[in-house]
Design a protein around this motif. Structure first.
Motif, PDB file in Angstrom:
ATOM      1  N   PHE A  50      -1.614 -25.569  10.588  1.00 45.55           N
ATOM      2  CA  PHE A  50      -2.396 -24.352  10.368  1.00 45.55           C
ATOM      3  C   PHE A  50      -3.587 -24.185  11.315  1.00 45.55           C
ATOM      4  CE2 PHE A  50      -0.130 -25.027   6.387  1.00 45.55           C
ATOM      5  CZ  PHE A  50       0.499 -23.789   6.287  1.00 45.55           C
ATOM      6  N   ILE A  51      -3.986 -25.260  11.977  1.00 46.22           N
ATOM      7  CA  ILE A  51      -5.136 -25.145  12.885  1.00 46.22           C
ATOM      8  C   ILE A  51      -4.752 -25.544  14.315  1.00 46.22           C
ATOM      9  CG2 ILE A  51      -7.474 -25.999  13.364  1.00 46.22           C
ATOM     10  CD1 ILE A  51      -7.846 -26.339  10.333  1.00 46.22           C
ATOM     11  N   GLY A  52      -4.124 -26.708  14.465  1.00 44.51           N
ATOM     12  CA  GLY A  52      -3.830 -27.227  15.803  1.00 44.51           C
ATOM     13  C   GLY A  52      -2.881 -26.344  16.599  1.00 44.51           C
ATOM     14  N   VAL A  53      -1.748 -25.994  15.986  1.00 46.67           N
ATOM     15  CA  VAL A  53      -0.752 -25.204  16.723  1.00 46.67           C
ATOM     16  C   VAL A  53      -1.289 -23.794  17.056  1.00 46.67           C
ATOM     17  CG1 VAL A  53       1.575 -24.235  16.654  1.00 46.67           C
ATOM     18  CG2 VAL A  53       1.177 -26.559  15.839  1.00 46.67           C
ATOM     19  N   PRO A  54      -1.892 -23.070  16.079  1.00 46.42           N
ATOM     20  CA  PRO A  54      -2.450 -21.760  16.439  1.00 46.42           C
ATOM     21  C   PRO A  54      -3.499 -21.851  17.554  1.00 46.42           C
ATOM     22  CG  PRO A  54      -2.424 -22.016  14.049  1.00 46.42           C
ATOM     23  CD  PRO A  54      -1.996 -23.332  14.627  1.00 46.42           C
ATOM     24  N   LEU A  55      -4.302 -22.916  17.548  1.00 49.86           N
ATOM     25  CA  LEU A  55      -5.317 -23.050  18.593  1.00 49.86           C
ATOM     26  C   LEU A  55      -4.707 -23.409  19.939  1.00 49.86           C
ATOM     27  CD1 LEU A  55      -8.419 -24.758  16.956  1.00 49.86           C
ATOM     28  CD2 LEU A  55      -8.238 -22.473  17.917  1.00 49.86           C
ATOM     29  N   MET A  56      -3.643 -24.186  19.904  1.00 53.19           N
ATOM     30  CA  MET A  56      -2.951 -24.522  21.151  1.00 53.19           C
ATOM     31  C   MET A  56      -2.471 -23.233  21.817  1.00 53.19           C
ATOM     32  SD  MET A  56      -1.719 -26.838  23.208  1.00 53.19           S
ATOM     33  CE  MET A  56      -1.578 -28.456  22.513  1.00 53.19           C
ATOM     34  N   LEU A  57      -1.881 -22.352  21.000  1.00 53.43           N
ATOM     35  CA  LEU A  57      -1.411 -21.070  21.536  1.00 53.43           C
ATOM     36  C   LEU A  57      -2.589 -20.247  22.055  1.00 53.43           C
ATOM     37  CD1 LEU A  57       0.904 -19.132  22.022  1.00 53.43           C
ATOM     38  CD2 LEU A  57       0.687 -18.308  19.681  1.00 53.43           C
ATOM     39  N   ALA A  58      -3.696 -20.247  21.308  1.00 56.19           N
ATOM     40  CA  ALA A  58      -4.879 -19.482  21.726  1.00 56.19           C
ATOM     41  C   ALA A  58      -5.394 -19.989  23.073  1.00 56.19           C
ATOM     42  CB  ALA A  58      -5.974 -19.604  20.664  1.00 56.19           C
ATOM     43  N   ALA A  59      -5.441 -21.311  23.232  1.00 58.22           N
ATOM     44  CA  ALA A  59      -5.993 -21.893  24.463  1.00 58.22           C
ATOM     45  C   ALA A  59      -5.113 -21.553  25.668  1.00 58.22           C
ATOM     46  CB  ALA A  59      -6.109 -23.406  24.309  1.00 58.22           C
ATOM     47  N   ILE A  60      -3.806 -21.751  25.512  1.00 56.29           N
ATOM     48  CA  ILE A  60      -2.909 -21.494  26.648  1.00 56.29           C
ATOM     49  C   ILE A  60      -2.942 -19.997  27.006  1.00 56.29           C
ATOM     50  CG2 ILE A  60      -0.536 -21.662  27.493  1.00 56.29           C
ATOM     51  CD1 ILE A  60      -0.106 -24.006  25.610  1.00 56.29           C
ATOM     52  N   THR A  61      -2.998 -19.151  25.968  1.00 53.87           N
ATOM     53  CA  THR A  61      -3.028 -17.709  26.209  1.00 53.87           C
ATOM     54  C   THR A  61      -4.286 -17.305  26.971  1.00 53.87           C
ATOM     55  OG1 THR A  61      -1.860 -17.408  24.120  1.00 53.87           O
ATOM     56  CG2 THR A  61      -2.876 -15.446  25.073  1.00 53.87           C
ATOM     57  N   LEU A  62      -5.417 -17.857  26.569  1.00 60.90           N
ATOM     58  CA  LEU A  62      -6.674 -17.529  27.256  1.00 60.90           C
ATOM     59  C   LEU A  62      -6.603 -17.920  28.725  1.00 60.90           C
ATOM     60  CD1 LEU A  62      -9.634 -16.611  27.175  1.00 60.90           C
ATOM     61  CD2 LEU A  62     -10.258 -18.894  26.325  1.00 60.90           C
ATOM     62  N   GLY A  63      -6.037 -19.099  28.994  1.00 60.93           N
ATOM     63  CA  GLY A  63      -5.909 -19.544  30.378  1.00 60.93           C
ATOM     64  C   GLY A  63      -4.966 -18.659  31.166  1.00 60.93           C
ATOM     65  N   ARG A  64      -3.799 -18.360  30.583  1.00 64.79           N
ATOM     66  CA  ARG A  64      -2.814 -17.559  31.314  1.00 64.79           C
ATOM     67  C   ARG A  64      -3.330 -16.150  31.562  1.00 64.79           C
ATOM     68  NH1 ARG A  64       2.847 -15.778  30.427  1.00 64.79           N
ATOM     69  NH2 ARG A  64       1.886 -14.364  28.930  1.00 64.79           N
ATOM     70  N   LYS A  65      -4.032 -15.600  30.576  1.00 65.20           N
ATOM     71  CA  LYS A  65      -4.534 -14.229  30.718  1.00 65.20           C
ATOM     72  C   LYS A  65      -5.541 -14.133  31.861  1.00 65.20           C
ATOM     73  CE  LYS A  65      -6.731 -10.346  28.454  1.00 65.20           C
ATOM     74  NZ  LYS A  65      -5.857  -9.377  29.102  1.00 65.20           N
ATOM     75  N   THR A  66      -6.496 -15.059  31.875  1.00 61.63           N
ATOM     76  CA  THR A  66      -7.574 -14.953  32.859  1.00 61.63           C
ATOM     77  C   THR A  66      -7.192 -15.572  34.199  1.00 61.63           C
ATOM     78  OG1 THR A  66      -8.496 -17.007  32.009  1.00 61.63           O
ATOM     79  CG2 THR A  66      -9.391 -14.975  31.116  1.00 61.63           C
ATOM     80  N   GLN A  67      -6.190 -16.434  34.204  1.00 62.87           N
ATOM     81  CA  GLN A  67      -5.800 -17.184  35.407  1.00 62.87           C
ATOM     82  C   GLN A  67      -6.981 -17.957  35.979  1.00 62.87           C
ATOM     83  OE1 GLN A  67      -2.350 -16.801  37.189  1.00 62.87           O
ATOM     84  NE2 GLN A  67      -2.115 -16.624  34.981  1.00 62.87           N
ATOM     85  N   LEU A  68      -7.896 -18.338  35.078  1.00 63.64           N
ATOM     86  CA  LEU A  68      -9.080 -19.080  35.519  1.00 63.64           C
ATOM     87  C   LEU A  68      -9.215 -20.353  34.711  1.00 63.64           C
ATOM     88  CD1 LEU A  68     -11.586 -16.093  35.551  1.00 63.64           C
ATOM     89  CD2 LEU A  68     -10.781 -17.316  37.577  1.00 63.64           C
ATOM     90  N   SER A 223      -5.632 -32.618  22.709  1.00 64.33           N
ATOM     91  CA  SER A 223      -6.512 -32.276  23.836  1.00 64.33           C
ATOM     92  C   SER A 223      -7.033 -30.845  23.703  1.00 64.33           C
ATOM     93  CB  SER A 223      -5.806 -32.389  25.194  1.00 64.33           C
ATOM     94  OG  SER A 223      -5.295 -33.653  25.409  1.00 64.33           O
ATOM     95  N   ILE A 224      -7.419 -30.490  22.498  1.00 66.46           N
ATOM     96  CA  ILE A 224      -7.907 -29.129  22.295  1.00 66.46           C
ATOM     97  C   ILE A 224      -9.399 -29.152  22.004  1.00 66.46           C
ATOM     98  CG2 ILE A 224      -7.927 -27.329  20.498  1.00 66.46           C
ATOM     99  CD1 ILE A 224      -5.079 -27.215  20.600  1.00 66.46           C
ATOM    100  N   GLY A 225     -10.114 -28.155  22.499  1.00 66.68           N
ATOM    101  CA  GLY A 225     -11.535 -28.058  22.164  1.00 66.68           C
ATOM    102  C   GLY A 225     -12.447 -28.376  23.333  1.00 66.68           C
ATOM    103  N   MET A 226     -11.869 -28.826  24.457  1.00 68.92           N
ATOM    104  CA  MET A 226     -12.738 -29.010  25.623  1.00 68.92           C
ATOM    105  C   MET A 226     -12.205 -28.324  26.878  1.00 68.92           C
ATOM    106  SD  MET A 226     -12.469 -32.975  26.784  1.00 68.92           S
ATOM    107  CE  MET A 226     -12.547 -32.606  28.534  1.00 68.92           C
ATOM    108  N   GLY A 227     -11.212 -27.493  26.703  1.00 69.33           N
ATOM    109  CA  GLY A 227     -10.818 -26.638  27.817  1.00 69.33           C
ATOM    110  C   GLY A 227      -9.638 -27.100  28.643  1.00 69.33           C
ATOM    111  N   VAL A 228      -9.097 -28.279  28.345  1.00 65.05           N
ATOM    112  CA  VAL A 228      -7.968 -28.770  29.140  1.00 65.05           C
ATOM    113  C   VAL A 228      -6.797 -27.788  29.082  1.00 65.05           C
ATOM    114  CG1 VAL A 228      -6.174 -30.536  29.246  1.00 65.05           C
ATOM    115  CG2 VAL A 228      -8.548 -31.214  28.953  1.00 65.05           C
ATOM    116  N   MET A 229      -6.458 -27.350  27.868  1.00 66.40           N
ATOM    117  CA  MET A 229      -5.272 -26.501  27.725  1.00 66.40           C
ATOM    118  C   MET A 229      -5.522 -25.091  28.285  1.00 66.40           C
ATOM    119  SD  MET A 229      -2.851 -28.338  26.716  1.00 66.40           S
ATOM    120  CE  MET A 229      -2.738 -30.040  26.182  1.00 66.40           C
ATOM    121  N   VAL A 230      -6.773 -24.637  28.234  1.00 66.22           N
ATOM    122  CA  VAL A 230      -7.095 -23.335  28.850  1.00 66.22           C
ATOM    123  C   VAL A 230      -6.868 -23.456  30.357  1.00 66.22           C
ATOM    124  CG1 VAL A 230      -8.891 -21.606  29.249  1.00 66.22           C
ATOM    125  CG2 VAL A 230      -8.858 -22.870  27.074  1.00 66.22           C
ATOM    126  N   THR A 231      -7.417 -24.518  30.930  1.00 66.66           N
ATOM    127  CA  THR A 231      -7.288 -24.711  32.373  1.00 66.66           C
ATOM    128  C   THR A 231      -5.822 -24.879  32.780  1.00 66.66           C
ATOM    129  OG1 THR A 231      -9.439 -25.769  32.396  1.00 66.66           O
ATOM    130  CG2 THR A 231      -8.034 -26.155  34.302  1.00 66.66           C
TER     131      THR A 231
END
Ligand code: PFF
Length: 448
Positions: A50-68, A223-231
């Motif tokens: 209920f927390i880890g998987v939804p956040l994993m998706l949120a992190a990857i999406t934020l990274g892919r959207k911004t490409q940053l 590895s969620i919460g410090m930006g690895v998955m966003v990057t």
């Protein structure tokens, strides 16, 4: 133009490489042991889904959207939020400071496996070996240094080096190896107690402390919460389906943690170790399992080699977050930044390495030693804060509807979009907030 992953497999290997590490093989089993067994495992699963998987998706999406990478990602959507990237950098420093201590232990055990000195099932002897290591400052610091040196050299070579390619062989090898060890462990005489301990949740054991540790473990392990998955997500192209990836990584990660639990805990009970041993659990127990196997000597060597590899694919992701901050945001040179940051982490890591041996009696804050302090500060406070800010940001600042649009750009219909949006906007922030407040409270009470 920015680099893309040479293939989506490259992304999955790197992201899974970051997720799977000491957190699964070393931390999960001993946390189960110190947090009451099955109740911790049950909570871990609930938080994961209920927390880890939804956040994993949120992190990857934020990274892919911004490409940053993480700093730019937050900043490009709302300038005021760029501090979240900075938080990740601080977190990376502190995690790596104690992660490298354990990385050093792995190298020491690898050396001993090669020398054949671990070949015993005697709990006292194996306990002594670990104790001796903790009380040898020079060895501790040297092995920690070697671990950080490996990490630094890999980061200096850039992200798409041979490491991801090597993961293709090393990760499945680690997986198979753990299954074999787990099989041996659960078939040892007297292992049933351990299996029960792992699988029977005694809900009366659940309290705020256990909840805090279970949630922290979910963040740490994924590895969620410090930006690895966003990057890492920022290197994905718009055609890549991020939905299945956001599920696949937690599945791989959790499978490995669970199997590591089955490899360690039943053997703890069968061979007479203490389940509440703490950070030394894997290092005292698994050599005994190897010693009771045919060709155990070889197994022991290969196992520590694979664990070292898994630890490195995680440590490089932490160092990468720190380095890319100074390169992207502060216009520093990549080489110089990498070397200086590694040295700083090494210096900060020395007290963590010494804190269970020669500095044992040096209670720092609230009776915690440096190792525990770094661990609590990162796992329970910084990563959890980072996760909380991530869901608020994606749910309310970027907005869940826009995130869903981004997810669907690749042409895949996101059928669970309403559920995910609801979780990300309400459930995840509320649940994480309640636990986080308690973590802060406990931490402040410890310090004052
Ligand atoms: N997930 C890694 C492990 O389980 O060993 C540790 C880790 C890596 C935590 C990267 C946080 C991070 F950003």
């Amino acid at each position: 133009m920015r680099d893309k992953w040479s293939s989506k497999v490259g992304f999955i290997l790197a992201a899974a490489g970051s997720a799977v590490g000491l957190g699964n093989i070393w931390k999960f089993p001993y946390s189960v042991g110190t947090n009451g067994g099955g109740a911790f495992v049950a909570l871990y699963f609930i938080f994961l889904i209920f927390i880890g998987v939804p956040l994993m998706l949120a992190a990857i999406t934020l990274g892919r959207k911004t490409q940053l990478s993480v700093f730019g990602a937050y900043k490009s959507i709302n300038k005021k939020w760029s501090f979240v990237g900075g938080l990740g950098v601080i977190c990376g420093f502190f995690i790596l400071a104690f992660y490298s201590t354990v990385g050093g232990w792995v190298i020491y055990y690898l050396k001993n496996a090669l020398l054949g000195t671990l070949n015993t099932t005697n709990p006292d002897l194996l306990g002594k070996t670990f104790e001796n290591l903790l009380n040898s400052p020079i060895e501790l610091i040297s092995y920690q240094f070697i671990f950080l040196l490996f990490t630094m050299l890999i980061v200096l070579k850039g992200i798409s080096g041979g490491i991801e390619k090597a993961s293709k062989i090393m990760m499945p090898a680690l997986f198979i190896m753990l299954i074999v060890i787990a099989f041996k462990s659960v078939t040892l005489k007297g292992s049933m107690e351990g299996i029960k301990f792992l699988l029977t949740p005694d809900f009366s054991k659940i309290n705020m402390q256990v909840a805090m540790n279970a949630l922290g473990q979910v963040f740490f392990s994924l590895s969620i919460g410090m930006g690895v998955m966003v990057t890492y997500g920022s290197y994905l192209g718009k055609k890549d389906n991020i939905l299945n990836t956001a599920i696949l990584i937690p599945v791989i990660d959790t499978a490995i943690a669970l199997i590591a639990g089955f490899a360690t805990i039943p053997a703890v009970f069968a061979l007479g170790f203490k389940v509440t041993e703490g950070p030394g659990l894997m290092f005292v127990t698994l050599p005994a399992v190897f010693a009771s196997m045919p060709m155990g000597h070889i197994f022991c060597i290969v196992f520590f080699l694979l664990v070292l590899f898994a630890a490195l694919t995680s440590s490089i992701s932490m160092l990468e977050v720190c380095v890319s901050y100074f390169v992207d945001e502060r216009n520093k040179k990549r080489k110089t930044s990498t070397v200086i940051i590694t040295l700083l982490i090494f210096i900060m890591g020395i007290p963590a390495s010494l804190s269970m041996g020669v500095w044992k009696n040096l209670d720092l804050i609230g009776g915690l030693n440096f190792f525990d302090l770094y661990d609590k500060l990162t796992t329970n406070i910084l990563l959890t804060t980072g996760g909380f800010l991530l869901c608020i940001f994606v749910g309310w600042v970027l907005k869940a509807e826009n995130a869903v649009k981004e997810i669907e750009i690749s042409g895949n219909k996101f059928r669970l979009a309403p559920v995910w949006s609801f979780l990300i906007k309400y459930v995840v922030p509320a649940a994480v907030f309640i636990i986080l407040i308690n973590s802060y409270k406990e931490f402040i009470l410890l310090i004052i």
